[in-house]
Structure formats: C-alpha cells, structure tokens
Design an enzyme around this catalytic site. Structure first.
Site, PDB file in Angstrom:
ATOM      1  CG  LEU A 110      -2.138  -1.278   1.077  1.00  0.00           C
ATOM      2  CD1 LEU A 110      -2.705  -0.927   2.563  1.00  0.00           C
ATOM      3  CD2 LEU A 110      -2.511  -1.013  -0.033  1.00  0.00           C
ATOM      4  N   GLY A 155       0.956  -5.379   1.047  1.00  0.00           N
ATOM      5  CA  GLY A 155       0.173  -5.377   0.186  1.00  0.00           C
ATOM      6  C   GLY A 155       0.307  -6.455  -0.896  1.00  0.00           C
ATOM      7  CG  ASN A 179       6.133  -5.637   5.990  1.00  0.00           C
ATOM      8  OD1 ASN A 179       5.336  -5.796   5.450  1.00  0.00           O
ATOM      9  ND2 ASN A 179       7.162  -4.695   6.211  1.00  0.00           N
ATOM     10  CD  GLU A 180       0.308  -5.977   6.642  1.00  0.00           C
ATOM     11  OE1 GLU A 180      -0.549  -6.087   4.896  1.00  0.00           O
ATOM     12  OE2 GLU A 180       1.523  -6.396   6.883  1.00  0.00           O
TER      13      GLU A 180
END
Length: 304
Positions: A110, A155, A179-180
């Site tokens: 993202l 994303g 890995n957010e």
C-alpha cells in the site's frame, strides 16, 4: 460515510461496474470454454498496468509498471481493478499471470502517502479500493498465477496470497510477508483470513505479530509460495503450471474454488462498511500518523 470522488465513479468511466454493484463471482454463472471462434483479444495497457493476451492459450500476462516500486496507490488500484474486470468479462481469457515489469520488486504494498495527512473521505475511498481489488482477485473465475520476480511486502504479499498459485524467483535477497506490524499497523481481518488459509493458524499468528518478512527459501518452507525457480526460468515455469491448471474442466475448478473461498469473501462483503470505518478511525489516530510520517522520512533519507 461517502467517499468522494468515489471509486465507482472512477471505474464507471471505463464502463466497468464495481463489485459491490454486481453479483460476486461465486453467484454468477460458471464460464465454459468457448465452443465457437471468438474475435482476437487485444492487448491493452494504461499508466500503471500492462496486459498482454496470448490468444492461442487463453492466458493473459499482467505486468505492474509503476516505478519505482509498484506501490498500491489509489490510481494503481483503480487501473488494476479495471484490467481484471476486462479480462474476467472476456470469455476467451481463462487464466492470468500477474508479475512485475520492474526489476527486483513485485509490489511494495500500500502507498503510504495515501494514508498520511489526507481527509477521512480520501481514506474511505482508498480503503474501498483496497477491498475492491482483493474481492475481485480472490473471487476470480480465472486461474490466477503470481510470478513473484522481486520483493513483495505487505499489500504486495496480499496480492500474491490471493492468487491460486505462487512461483517466486529463487533469490534469497527477495522477501515476502505481511509486515504491517513493523509500521505499527494492524493487518485487517481479511488479510489475516487470507494468510491463515495459505499457511495455517500458527505460522500466520507468529508472522503477523512479528511483521515478518521471509527470504524466498523461508517463504517456500512456510508455504507462502508454492515453488522457487531461477529467475531466468520464471516465465517458462509459469506457462507450464498454467497449462497444468487449464487442462482441467473449468466448471469443476471454478466451483471448487468458490466453495473453498466463499466464507472468507462473504465475511468482508457483510462487514465492508464497518471495515472502512475501522480503517478510518485507526489511520486517523495521531500516533499512527506520526508513525507513518517517520517511516516516510526514513524512506526519503534512504533515497538521498
């Protein structure tokens, strides 16, 4: 909360209906292979997505071409959505290979700039577009094959996970994962559900909490990808795998896919507006905005 300009308005200009205004893929009639000759399917391209159609095999190759790292901006997601819909509506197209035209990167995930310092209306429109592309890809009647020829965090990983099969370049420098958590962001429930369905509960739980990015060999070990192939043989292998999948009757594969994925898809459809509100509430927090600004500053220093 209405999003303006709405994603639907962007897509409508191309003649494509958004997923929320049409029956989901599992509720539509199953496509059969065409029995009559069809007009040739033309290749098409826009600013960020390039599509090439092999008319003899019925397989399209979609290449991401949004330098420098194929980040999932609102414009990128809209073009991706339109391209998928065009292929889904083309009865001659039975499979799609998704890859990158940019060396060493599949997709960085993202676009952080879409989530930092914007209005709540913008956040709503952006998140609806993220939902839309996942709903379309995860429910697609086509055989979907991700050819991961570079790193694919967050994303980008979700796009790969949403495909039927994943082939990754055999290069330990390339990593993949959701890995957010490293950015202080919580992966939403449908990211989690998609990940669990691929790797299982335990691997998903540990990976999501730690925000883990796995080098290609570890990604294969944990089942995030299905195969590793030398980079120069990726396209050859992709063609062979696609041929194997397309050798099966379409209706049996499509019904089975719908059966396996329906529960996860239905859950987001039922809670779509709530999910958007949760995203807006979360990303608007000053602590999250501060974390995103710090991350953007870090990226700027790396570039310089």
């Amino acid at each position: 909360m209405a999003a303006a300009p709405a994603l639907a308005h962007r897509i409508a200009r191309s003649g494509v209906l958004p997923l929320c205004r049409r029956l989901p893929a599992w509720g539509r009639a199953i496509r059969q292979p065409p029995s009559l000759p069809l007009a040739p399917c033309r290749a098409f391209s826009n600013n960020k997505i390039q599509v090439e159609m092999n008319e003899s095999s019925g397989v399209a190759t979609m290449k991401f071409k949004s330098p420098p790292v194929n980040s999932l901006s609102l414009d990128f997601l809209t073009e991706f959505c339109i391209s998928l819909e065009k292929l889904e509506n083309d009865r001659a197209c039975r499979g799609i290979i998704i890859t990158s035209a940019i060396p060493k990167i599949f997709s960085s995930g993202l676009d952080i700039t879409e989530m930092c310092g914007k209005s709540t209306e913008h956040y709503a429109e952006f998140w609806r577009a993220v939902q839309e592309i996942w709903l379309r890809l995860y429910s697609s009647n086509m055989v979907t094959l991700a050819v991961i020829n570079g790193s694919s965090p967050a994303g980008g990983c979700l796009i790969a996970l949403s495909c039927d099969y994943r082939i990754m370049a055999e290069n330990p420098k390339y990593t993949i994962g959701l890995n957010e958590a490293q950015l202080g962001i919580v992966a939403p429930f449908w990211f989690k559900d998609t990940f669990v369905n691929v790797v299982g509960q335990r691997v998903a739980e540990r990976s999501l909490q730690l925000g883990s990015l796995y080098p290609a060999p570890e990604a294969l070990k944990f089942g995030i990808v299905d195969e590793l192939v030398p980079e120069e043989k990726l396209q050859e292998k992709a063609a062979a795998v696609m041929a194997q999948w397309l050798a099966l009757p379409d209706h049996a594969r499509q019904i089975t896919k719908s059966m396996m994925r329906k529960t996860v898809l239905d859950r987001l459809v039922a809670h779509r507006e709530e999910d958007i509100k949760n995203f807006i509430s979360f990303v608007s927090k000053e602590s999250i905005q501060k974390s995103l600004r710090m991350y953007m500053e870090m990226l700027k220093k790396k570039k310089s």
